[in-house]
Design an enzyme around this catalytic site. Structure first.
Site, PDB file in Angstrom:
ATOM      1  N   ASP A 147      -9.122  -0.500 -10.088  1.00 36.89           N
ATOM      2  CA  ASP A 147      -9.776  -1.201  -8.971  1.00 36.89           C
ATOM      3  C   ASP A 147     -11.113  -0.495  -8.705  1.00 36.89           C
ATOM      4  OD1 ASP A 147     -10.564  -2.380  -6.595  1.00 36.89           O
ATOM      5  OD2 ASP A 147      -8.875  -1.691  -5.405  1.00 36.89           O
ATOM      6  N   GLU A 169      -2.288   0.174  -8.523  1.00 34.27           N
ATOM      7  CA  GLU A 169      -3.731   0.358  -8.582  1.00 34.27           C
ATOM      8  C   GLU A 169      -4.076   1.828  -8.371  1.00 34.27           C
ATOM      9  OE1 GLU A 169      -5.817  -2.209  -5.795  1.00 34.27           O
ATOM     10  OE2 GLU A 169      -4.404  -3.824  -6.173  1.00 34.27           O
ATOM     11  N   LYS A 207       0.857  -1.193   0.000  1.00 34.17           N
ATOM     12  CA  LYS A 207       0.000   0.000   0.000  1.00 34.17           C
ATOM     13  C   LYS A 207       0.886   1.234   0.000  1.00 34.17           C
ATOM     14  CE  LYS A 207      -4.217  -1.784   0.815  1.00 34.17           C
ATOM     15  NZ  LYS A 207      -5.402  -1.560   0.008  1.00 34.17           N
TER      16      LYS A 207
HETATM   17  O1  LIG Z   1      -6.016  -6.623  -3.036  1.00 35.11           O
HETATM   18  C1  LIG Z   1      -5.432  -7.191  -2.082  1.00 35.11           C
HETATM   19  O2  LIG Z   1      -4.377  -7.814  -2.228  1.00 35.11           O
HETATM   20  C2  LIG Z   1      -6.007  -7.146  -0.699  1.00 35.11           C
HETATM   21  C3  LIG Z   1      -7.296  -6.407  -0.552  1.00 35.11           C
HETATM   22  C4  LIG Z   1      -7.192  -4.918  -0.517  1.00 35.11           C
HETATM   23  O3  LIG Z   1      -6.153  -4.355  -0.718  1.00 35.11           O
HETATM   24  C5  LIG Z   1      -8.423  -4.186  -0.185  1.00 35.11           C
HETATM   25  C6  LIG Z   1      -9.321  -4.787   0.672  1.00 35.11           C
HETATM   26  C7  LIG Z   1     -10.504  -4.164   1.027  1.00 35.11           C
HETATM   27  C8  LIG Z   1     -10.793  -2.919   0.520  1.00 35.11           C
HETATM   28  C9  LIG Z   1      -9.898  -2.289  -0.355  1.00 35.11           C
HETATM   29  C10 LIG Z   1      -8.711  -2.919  -0.710  1.00 35.11           C
HETATM   30  C11 LIG Z   1      -7.841  -2.218  -1.711  1.00 35.11           C
HETATM   31  O4  LIG Z   1      -7.514  -2.779  -2.750  1.00 35.11           O
HETATM   32  O5  LIG Z   1      -7.501  -1.065  -1.474  1.00 35.11           O
HETATM   33 MG   LIG Z   2      -7.102  -1.077  -4.357  1.00 35.08          MG
END
Ligand SMILES: O=C(O)CCC(=O)c1ccccc1C(=O)O
Ligand SMILES: [Mg+2]
Length: 333
Positions: free
Chosen positions: A223, A200, A143
């Site tokens: 996404d 993403e 992230k």
């Molecule tokens: O995509 C992944 O590997 C884990 C899941 C994840 O990041 C996520 C999970 C819940 C809500 C939003 C997100 C996201 O992609 O930001």
């Molecule tokens: Mg995402």
């Protein structure tokens, strides 16, 4: 003869799980179990606060309504598709239906992109244990966008330099302005950029994200966009993948359409978690193995919870909550 039961669950989360600025203390949802002619099928309906439009009470009403129709002979595939405005309901019911009809294969994808929450030492340790993917490469998800974008750039560069077989997926959740996105890219050397499988949604708008891909050579993935009204899957320069979070997207049929459209355009389709329980996550791992066998799914969210639910995730040491411990909230007559 058909029978259906709806259970409600509330699982404690690890302290400090924050989603879109709100703390998630428990993960709440529904499990449905269907029974017909000695066959059973389970599904999970778990709207995600801050992401799903629907709330749990509304989902529960819809689930009970849909299951009443199914018990009286309606096709659950059709019932699930009719709930397109309640994606969590459409997805959970269609999973239960697919299990019942033996359509959802048992075999799970055992590969999963580990989520890195910012501590590089933790990621080094976890990556050491990770099997390489089809091409002998390891893929992890980091992230970004939570702190300074320059720091993100330095951190990503350090990880890529320290681990030569590592490929990264990054996720900025639309948090960067074009200037911040540029600040990130400036600190990732051009020769490292191709090892970023994608980022993403780097920027607030799709147009800004496209510009970022164009000017930096770093691939992007949609996404949030996939769930916006009017979105259609379209291959375009700089776009590597679409992320599919079925609980936020809809029925299995809808997910299959998106996957087919992505593959037809040469895009990767990545099945990803909406923080479902171990029951939902194991189903997502089966869906990933079935429909996107070449893409490592993003399902590394089980450890955000303090317990598993009904079904065990392979290798997890978290305690298992059994069906008998769940609150039954509805049963067909
Ligand atoms: O995509 C992944 O590997 C884990 C899941 C994840 O990041 C996520 C999970 C819940 C809500 C939003 C997100 C996201 O992609 O930001
Ligand atoms: Mg995402």
């Amino acid at each position: 003869m058909r029978r259906a039961t709806v259970y409600r669950y509330s699982l404690p989360m690890e302290a400090g799980v924050v989603l879109r600025n709100q703390r998630l203390k428990t993960r709440d949802g529904l499990l449905v179990s269907l029974w017909q002619d000695d066959k059973t099928g389970w599904g999970e309906i778990a709207p995600l606060p801050g992401f799903s439009q629907e709330g749990l009470p509304q989902a529960q009403d819809a689930v009970q309504h849909g299951l009443s129709q199914w018990v009286q002979g309606a096709s659950l595939t059709a019932v699930a598709s009719a709930f397109s405005s309640l994606p969590s309901v459409a997805f959970g019911l269609s999973c239960a239906d697919a299990e019942l009809r033996g359509e959802l294969p048992e075999v799970m994808s055992l590969r999963c992109a580990p989520l890195c929450h910012g501590d590089p030492n933790e990621l080094y340790a976890r990556l050491g244990e990770l099997p390489g993917d089809l091409f002998g490469k390891k893929v992890a998800k980091v992230k970004v966008g939570l702190y300074e974008s320059v720091g993100d750039g330095l951190n990503v560069s350090m990880l890529l330099e320290a681990l030569p077989e590592l490929r990264l997926r990054l996720d900025a959740n639309r948090s960067w302005t074009p200037v911040k996105a540029e600040g990130f890219a400036r600190h990732v050397a051009p020769e490292l950029r191709s090892r970023i499988a994608f980022i993403e949604e780097p920027c607030l708008t799709r147009e800004q994200s496209r510009d970022f891909a164009r000017t930096t050579g770093i691939k992007i993935a949609w996404d949030e966009s996939v769930r916006e009204p009017g979105f259609t899957v379209q291959a375009e320069p700089g776009l590597a993948a679409i992320i599919i979070k079925p609980t936020l997207t809809g029925s299995l049929l809808r997910c299959r359409q998106l996957i087919a459209q992505a593959h037809a355009g040469g895009l990767e389709a990545v099945i990803s978690s909406s923080i479902e329980s171990s029951l939902g996550l194991t189903q997502l791992a089966r869906i990933a193995q079935w429909l996107t066998p070449d893409a490592v799914p993003g399902l590394d969210t089980l450890d955000l919870m303090q317990a598993q639910l009904v079904r065990q995730w392979p290798g997890s040491a978290l305690p298992l909550t059994d069906v008998s411990q769940l609150e039954k909230v509805w049963q067909s007559k």
